[in-house]
Design a protein around this motif. Structure first.
Motif, mmCIF file in Angstrom:
data_model
loop_
_atom_site.group_PDB
_atom_site.id
_atom_site.type_symbol
_atom_site.label_atom_id
_atom_site.label_comp_id
_atom_site.label_asym_id
_atom_site.label_seq_id
_atom_site.Cartn_x
_atom_site.Cartn_y
_atom_site.Cartn_z
ATOM 1 N N TYR A 32 -5.690 -3.113 0.657
ATOM 2 C CA TYR A 32 -5.005 -2.719 -0.575
ATOM 3 C C TYR A 32 -4.381 -3.944 -1.248
ATOM 4 C CZ TYR A 32 -1.863 -0.325 -3.814
ATOM 5 O OH TYR A 32 -1.215 0.109 -4.945
ATOM 6 N N CYS A 82 1.933 -2.240 9.475
ATOM 7 C CA CYS A 82 0.740 -2.517 8.681
ATOM 8 C C CYS A 82 -0.520 -2.262 9.496
ATOM 9 C CB CYS A 82 0.752 -3.968 8.201
ATOM 10 S SG CYS A 82 2.126 -4.354 7.097
ATOM 11 N N ASN A 83 -1.640 -2.151 8.794
ATOM 12 C CA ASN A 83 -2.936 -1.967 9.435
ATOM 13 C C ASN A 83 -3.978 -2.672 8.576
ATOM 14 O OD1 ASN A 83 -4.041 0.081 7.423
ATOM 15 N ND2 ASN A 83 -2.175 1.100 8.110
ATOM 16 N N GLU A 128 0.816 4.014 1.697
ATOM 17 C CA GLU A 128 1.192 4.579 2.994
ATOM 18 C C GLU A 128 2.349 3.838 3.650
ATOM 19 O OE1 GLU A 128 -2.280 1.739 3.793
ATOM 20 O OE2 GLU A 128 -1.754 3.261 2.287
ATOM 21 N N ARG A 173 -10.899 3.205 1.210
ATOM 22 C CA ARG A 173 -10.975 1.766 0.972
ATOM 23 C C ARG A 173 -12.054 1.127 1.841
ATOM 24 N NH1 ARG A 173 -4.575 1.167 2.103
ATOM 25 N NH2 ARG A 173 -3.886 2.699 0.569
ATOM 26 N N THR A 197 -6.381 5.784 2.437
ATOM 27 C CA THR A 197 -6.797 4.620 3.217
ATOM 28 C C THR A 197 -8.261 4.674 3.627
ATOM 29 O OG1 THR A 197 -6.035 5.678 5.253
ATOM 30 C CG2 THR A 197 -4.474 4.274 4.098
ATOM 31 N N THR A 198 -8.753 5.866 3.968
ATOM 32 C CA THR A 198 -10.120 5.973 4.480
ATOM 33 C C THR A 198 -11.164 5.690 3.409
ATOM 34 O OG1 THR A 198 -10.044 8.369 4.062
ATOM 35 C CG2 THR A 198 -9.502 7.604 6.287
ATOM 36 N N ALA A 258 0.833 -1.201 0.000
ATOM 37 C CA ALA A 258 0.000 0.000 0.000
ATOM 38 C C ALA A 258 0.873 1.258 0.000
ATOM 39 C CB ALA A 258 -0.924 0.003 1.213
ATOM 40 N N ARG A 289 -6.307 -1.628 6.689
ATOM 41 C CA ARG A 289 -6.520 -1.023 5.373
ATOM 42 C C ARG A 289 -5.370 -1.330 4.409
ATOM 43 N NH1 ARG A 289 -11.921 0.616 4.981
ATOM 44 N NH2 ARG A 289 -12.560 1.170 7.095
ATOM 45 N N SER A 290 -4.160 -1.562 4.931
ATOM 46 C CA SER A 290 -3.071 -1.979 4.043
ATOM 47 C C SER A 290 -3.282 -3.409 3.574
ATOM 48 C CB SER A 290 -1.715 -1.821 4.741
ATOM 49 O OG SER A 290 -1.648 -2.596 5.918
#
Length: 548
Positions: A434, A427-428, A420, A513, A510-511, A418, A430-431
């Motif tokens: 992606y 990582c989070n 970011e 996604r 990210t927001t 991702a 949202r990654s």
């Protein structure tokens, strides 16, 4: 000394203090400051700052001192502009018992004396800043009876002796207590009142002393604490799990003799290894080395270890199964599957849905979310019934941080990383979304992301290829021909919707996604109508099993 003896001393001292204060009744704070505090603080030398403390200088002009009246109004020097003063005279203020000391601030004032017990007699004293001087001797027990004190900074002196338990009498109003860089020794006494929480205490800095004993576990009850510094002392033993429940913003336990396993802190990354360096080599746990074989494991560490071991078992088992089945299989996905069903869209959709369910389960199906961090086609296992299983999740829990970071970094060259993560390594969820989007594009387009070609010189950016096709109005050309077999309308069969969903997952912001739960919902609502016989009859089993 037993608890009964300590209570006797407290009671004795309390009545002694009452009698002493009674003997000074009617005496002003200004007289007390000149008669008792000044001689003690300047020791044998004459301090220029303290030279202003005398009856010939207006009280409001005494250096390092702030005053307040009993009604809470501050003392101002505005009346000095008239000659003679019309509101009050300096002599009347000097003797006025309704004038109270509010703040005593004398940092870096070359003070060489000792702390006088009379500091405890200032009933409205709120701040006491005598840091960076050469004051020596112990902290007087009487200081614990200055009940209005909220900020105390005595750091950077030569104060010594035991930590006075009466300090905790200030617990109700105390906001900041700094005793850094002195020579206090011995164990830290507990507050006299059981279950004391020091509800307003935000800063506790006791670093740079000679304090010993085990970690003062009662500190874990100080729920408002933001900064805790116990560094460069002689503490030993384990660090209690309760410390991990505090919302600390700064923590320093370095250069002691702590051992065992560190607690699990909320947001582990905010405390680096420097917060714990210089302790017993056996001290372990994030952000230090893993605690392999430790008998004192926190629930989070146990869960991470179990997940890691299960992941390793899955990887080993899959390799063994692959090796055994390789003797029977003479073809693979990259080569033309004689006698094997083709990977049409219905089967690819089933694989994508299985992966999405697995990620959604990791993100929301546990007490604490599990981030995969390494989603790519190599980490997806597919059986003869097109059931998809994720591998290599949770391995970062048992890896050295540098190795875990390297895994995330590797995702960049493979095209799954991702945007970011180019600036941050952690990582989070949202990654993961992606990376799933890239994987879904890979299945739709039949192209691998990242570097390609014999020399790896060409970089294939799947989202960019789709964007270019949309602009050129050639969207239908991006789909893999094998996936299109038997399909009359890509729109009706859900390919176009899946393409839009994949591009949404690959959004740079990210927001924007979707969550993996939303991805699962959209894939389930847009199943292909042209399903193979292998897709429908086994759907019940696919829904019931955990897809990891």
């Amino acid at each position: 000394m037993g608890m009964a003896s300590l209570r006797f001393l407290h009671v004795f001292f309390f009545f002694h203090l009452i009698l002493h204060c009674h003997s000074l009744s009617g005496s002003s704070d200004a007289k007390l400051l000149v008669g008792k505090i000044k001689p003690s603080l300047q020791g044998a030398s004459e301090s220029l700052l303290l030279s202003s403390w005398n009856s010939s200088v207006p009280v409001c002009q005494w250096r390092g001192v702030k005053w307040v009246f009993s009604d809470g109004s501050p003392l101002q020097c505005t009346a000095l502009s008239s000659s003679p003063p019309t509101q009050w005279t300096n002599l009347s203020l000097y003797n006025d018992s309704s004038l109270h000391l509010l703040s005593l601030q004398l940092p870096s004032a070359n003070l060489t004396g000792s702390l006088p017990g009379e500091l405890g007699e200032f009933s409205m004293l709120r701040s006491l800043f005598l840091n960076i001087n050469a004051l020596s001797g112990p902290i007087p027990l009487e200081l614990g009876y200055a009940s209005s004190l909220s900020d105390v900074d005595l750091s950077g002196n030569a104060l010594a002796g035991a930590f006075p338990p009466s300090i905790w009498n200030l617990c109700e109003n105390l906001v900041s207590l700094k005793l850094h860089d002195n020579s206090f020794s011995g164990a830290l006494p507990e507050p006299a009142l059981p279950n004391s929480t020091c509800g307003n205490l935000q800063v506790l800095d006791l670093g740079g002393n000679k304090l010993s004993g085990e970690f003062p576990e009662y500190v874990t009850k100080f729920k408002a604490l933001k900064l805790l510094d116990l560094s460069s002392n002689l503490f030993e033993g384990s660090v209690p799990d309760g410390l991990g429940l505090l919302q600390l913003e700064s923590l320093d336990l370095s250069h002691n003799n702590f051992s065992g396993m560190l607690p699990s802190f909320f947001g582990d990354s905010k405390f680096g290894a420097e917060s714990f360096q210089g302790n017993n080599p056996s001290l372990c746990g994030l952000p230090l080395k893993p605690c392999l074989g430790s008998s004192r494991l926190s629930p989070g560490a146990v869960a991470g270890l179990v997940i890691g071991l299960m992941s390793g078992a899955v990887v080993v088992a899959s390799l063994l199964i692959g090796y055994l089945q390789n003797k029977k299989r003479k073809s693979s996905i990259e080569k033309s599957k004689p006698g094997k069903p083709a990977l049409n869209w219905a089967r690819r959709h089933k694989i994508a849905l299985g992966i999405a369910r697995g990620l959604a389960y990791l993100h929301t199906g546990q007490e604490a979310p599990i981030i995969h961090g390494n989603i790519r086609s190599k980490n997806v296992l597919v059986d003869d019934f097109f059931f998809a299983r994720l591998t290599e999740f949770g391995l970062d829990k048992i890896m050295v941080q540098a190795v875990a970071d390297e895994i995330v970094s590797q995702a960049k060259s493979d095209g799954y990383k991702a945007p970011e993560l180019h600036k941050m390594k952690k990582c989070n969820p949202r990654s993961d979304v992606y990376a799933f989007g890239i994987l879904l594009l890979e299945m739709l387009m039949g192209k691998k992301p990242g570097k390609s070609g014999r020399n790896g010189g060409e970089y294939v950016d799947l989202p960019s290829l789709v964007k270019a096709a949309v602009l050129e109005e050639t969207t239908m050309e991006v789909f893999d021909l094998e996936a299109m077999k038997g399909i009359r309308s890509p729109m009706e069969e859900g390919l176009v919707h899946a393409l839009k969903l994949a591009m949404g997952c690959c959004a740079p912001v990210t927001t924007v996604r979707p969550s993996m739960e939303e991805v699962v919902k959209q894939l389930e609502e847009n199943r292909p109508r042209n399903r193979s016989a292998l897709y429908s009859p086994t759907e019940t089993r696919s829904d019931a099993e955990t897809p990891c």
